[in-house]
Design an enzyme around this catalytic site. Structure first.
Site, PDB file in Angstrom:
ATOM      1  N   ASP A   1       0.882  -1.169   0.000  1.00 41.25           N
ATOM      2  CA  ASP A   1       0.000   0.000   0.000  1.00 41.25           C
ATOM      3  C   ASP A   1       0.921   1.221   0.000  1.00 41.25           C
ATOM      4  O   ASP A   1       2.146   1.083   0.126  1.00 41.25           O
ATOM      5  CB  ASP A   1      -0.882  -0.013   1.264  1.00 41.25           C
ATOM      6  CG  ASP A   1      -1.769   1.219   1.371  1.00 41.25           C
ATOM      7  OD1 ASP A   1      -2.386   1.597   0.364  1.00 41.25           O
ATOM      8  OD2 ASP A   1      -1.845   1.817   2.457  1.00 41.25           O
ATOM      9  N   SER A   2       0.328   2.411  -0.091  1.00 40.94           N
ATOM     10  CA  SER A   2       1.142   3.623  -0.056  1.00 40.94           C
ATOM     11  C   SER A   2       1.654   3.926   1.355  1.00 40.94           C
ATOM     12  O   SER A   2       2.494   4.794   1.520  1.00 40.94           O
ATOM     13  CB  SER A   2       0.299   4.804  -0.530  1.00 40.94           C
ATOM     14  OG  SER A   2      -0.774   4.988   0.380  1.00 40.94           O
TER      15      SER A   2
ATOM     16  N   CYS B   1      -4.670  -1.764  -1.458  1.00 37.01           N
ATOM     17  CA  CYS B   1      -4.874  -0.347  -1.737  1.00 37.01           C
ATOM     18  C   CYS B   1      -5.907  -0.240  -2.860  1.00 37.01           C
ATOM     19  O   CYS B   1      -5.701  -0.795  -3.946  1.00 37.01           O
ATOM     20  CB  CYS B   1      -3.534   0.240  -2.175  1.00 37.01           C
ATOM     21  SG  CYS B   1      -3.626   1.933  -2.764  1.00 37.01           S
TER      22      CYS B   1
ATOM     23  N   GLU C   1      -1.549   9.157   8.137  1.00 35.30           N
ATOM     24  CA  GLU C   1      -0.115   8.833   8.146  1.00 35.30           C
ATOM     25  C   GLU C   1       0.609   9.588   9.265  1.00 35.30           C
ATOM     26  O   GLU C   1       1.575   9.096   9.819  1.00 35.30           O
ATOM     27  CB  GLU C   1       0.532   9.179   6.793  1.00 35.30           C
ATOM     28  CG  GLU C   1       0.204   8.198   5.676  1.00 35.30           C
ATOM     29  CD  GLU C   1       0.782   6.792   5.897  1.00 35.30           C
ATOM     30  OE1 GLU C   1       1.846   6.647   6.507  1.00 35.30           O
ATOM     31  OE2 GLU C   1       0.113   5.829   5.462  1.00 35.30           O
TER      32      GLU C   1
ATOM     33  N   CYS D   1     -11.008   3.136   0.915  1.00 32.38           N
ATOM     34  CA  CYS D   1      -9.554   3.322   1.002  1.00 32.38           C
ATOM     35  C   CYS D   1      -9.133   2.570   2.255  1.00 32.38           C
ATOM     36  O   CYS D   1      -9.793   2.689   3.300  1.00 32.38           O
ATOM     37  CB  CYS D   1      -9.225   4.811   1.131  1.00 32.38           C
ATOM     38  SG  CYS D   1      -7.506   5.139   1.606  1.00 32.38           S
TER      39      CYS D   1
ATOM     40  N   HIS E   1      -6.875   3.012   4.281  1.00 36.84           N
ATOM     41  CA  HIS E   1      -6.498   3.848   5.432  1.00 36.84           C
ATOM     42  C   HIS E   1      -7.712   4.183   6.316  1.00 36.84           C
ATOM     43  O   HIS E   1      -7.557   4.434   7.506  1.00 36.84           O
ATOM     44  CB  HIS E   1      -5.908   5.185   4.957  1.00 36.84           C
ATOM     45  CG  HIS E   1      -4.473   5.129   4.560  1.00 36.84           C
ATOM     46  ND1 HIS E   1      -4.035   4.549   3.400  1.00 36.84           N
ATOM     47  CD2 HIS E   1      -3.354   5.611   5.175  1.00 36.84           C
ATOM     48  CE1 HIS E   1      -2.722   4.675   3.305  1.00 36.84           C
ATOM     49  NE2 HIS E   1      -2.286   5.317   4.369  1.00 36.84           N
TER      50      HIS E   1
HETATM   51  N1  DGL Z   1      -4.750   3.106   1.130  1.00 37.44           N
HETATM   52  C1  DGL Z   1      -4.981   3.559  -0.167  1.00 37.44           C
HETATM   53  C2  DGL Z   1      -6.273   3.154  -0.786  1.00 37.44           C
HETATM   54  O1  DGL Z   1      -6.825   2.162  -0.380  1.00 37.44           O
HETATM   55  C3  DGL Z   1      -4.216   4.644  -0.801  1.00 37.44           C
HETATM   56  C4  DGL Z   1      -4.267   5.943  -0.169  1.00 37.44           C
HETATM   57  C5  DGL Z   1      -3.383   6.938  -0.856  1.00 37.44           C
HETATM   58  O2  DGL Z   1      -2.169   6.758  -0.848  1.00 37.44           O
HETATM   59  O3  DGL Z   1      -3.927   7.915  -1.379  1.00 37.44           O
HETATM   60  O4  DGL Z   1      -6.753   3.766  -1.700  1.00 37.44           O
END
Ligand code: DGL
Length: 266
Positions: free
Chosen positions: A7-8, A71, A154, A186, A188
């Site tokens: 993931d990011s 992600c 983050e 997302c 996150h």
């Molecule tokens: N966790 C991510 C997602 O599910 C990416 C969030 C990001 O880096 O913008 O989309």
């Protein structure tokens, strides 16, 4: 079994947590690509390149047999390219749980929170039109892109006044329109799930897809001979900076975090 996950940043750990609850006898190699976060505000070409680089690193260095794109944004932009490049790898992606949300909602008003890139992506548009065509009754979707939310998470600001203010503004139309189900599009966003529930006066069901991904992986890997017994180890890698206390907040047991440079690998 060796499983690569990326993931990011911290978000994919919400998927790793679900994998850890189900999968045994495996090593998980998790890459948090914080050097390039947030993905949701990058172009498709950039996201495809990051995803291919990470996958190549996971194959070359850790010999993974399965890849979880934890992600939504990278799944939307890059999963097709990953499947073309690595046809023999088990590859599972993450998509907003619109289908389970349609099954859950009583008011027929569903909220979708995701990154700008996911909501704009063709994959999401196709998912929504296919499911709306199948639905027996009219479903109203309240889609909301949340630029800046990944950065707040983050930073570990999962309860800060600024995060609350952002979510209040985004959720107001959902509150006013009796949204009873919100898709966390997302990985996150489950980390601010308690705050979303509070703002929605605890009258909302949040849909995340980590548990479904874990079941799907178990099924596919058992079909290829995986025996789901024995210890699970979680190895963590980061390409930039990361809040280590947030990692420990999400997953309790893991090997020490290591920093890697994927952009300059041979
Ligand atoms: N966790 C991510 C997602 O599910 C990416 C969030 C990001 O880096 O913008 O989309």
């Amino acid at each position: 079994m060796k499983i690569g996950v990326f993931d990011s940043g911290l978000g994919g750990l919400t998927v790793v947590k679900e994998l850890a609850a189900l999968i045994k006898g495996a090593d998980i190699y998790y890459v948090a690509d914080t050097k390039h976060a947030p993905y949701g505000e990058k172009t498709s070409e950039q996201i495809i390149q990051y995803s291919l680089n990470i996958t190549q690193y996971l194959i070359d260095t850790h010999r993974i047999e399965a890849l979880i794109v934890a992600c939504n944004t990278a799944t939307s932009a890059a999963i097709k390219h990953l499947r073309e490049h690595y046809p023999s790898l088990i590859i599972l992606g993450t998509e907003p749980g619109i289908k389970p949300a349609i099954q859950c909602t009583k008011t027929k008003n569903i909220g979708v929170l995701a990154t700008p890139a996911t909501l704009k992506g063709e994959k999401y548009q196709q998912l929504v039109s296919a499911l709306s065509a199948q639905a027996h009754e009219k479903i109203n979707l309240f889609e909301q892109a949340c630029p800046g939310l990944v950065e707040q998470i983050e930073r570990g600001d999962i309860q800060s006044p600024k995060t609350k203010e952002m979510l209040h503004a985004w959720l107001k139309p959902m509150l006013q329109n009796h949204v009873d189900t919100i898709v966390l599009g997302c990985t996150h966003y489950p980390l601010v799930g308690p705050l979303i529930e509070e703002i929605m006066h605890h009258k909302v069901r949040l849909i995340e897809t980590g548990g479904a991904i874990a079941k799907h992986l178990l099924c596919q890997s058992e079909a290829k001979g995986h025996i789901n017994e024995g210890p699970l180890r979680i190895f963590l890698y980061v390409t930039g900076e990361i809040q280590t206390q947030m990692i420990d907040h999400i997953i309790k047991q893991h090997e020490p975090l290591k920093k890697i440079d994927i952009d300059n690998q041979k």
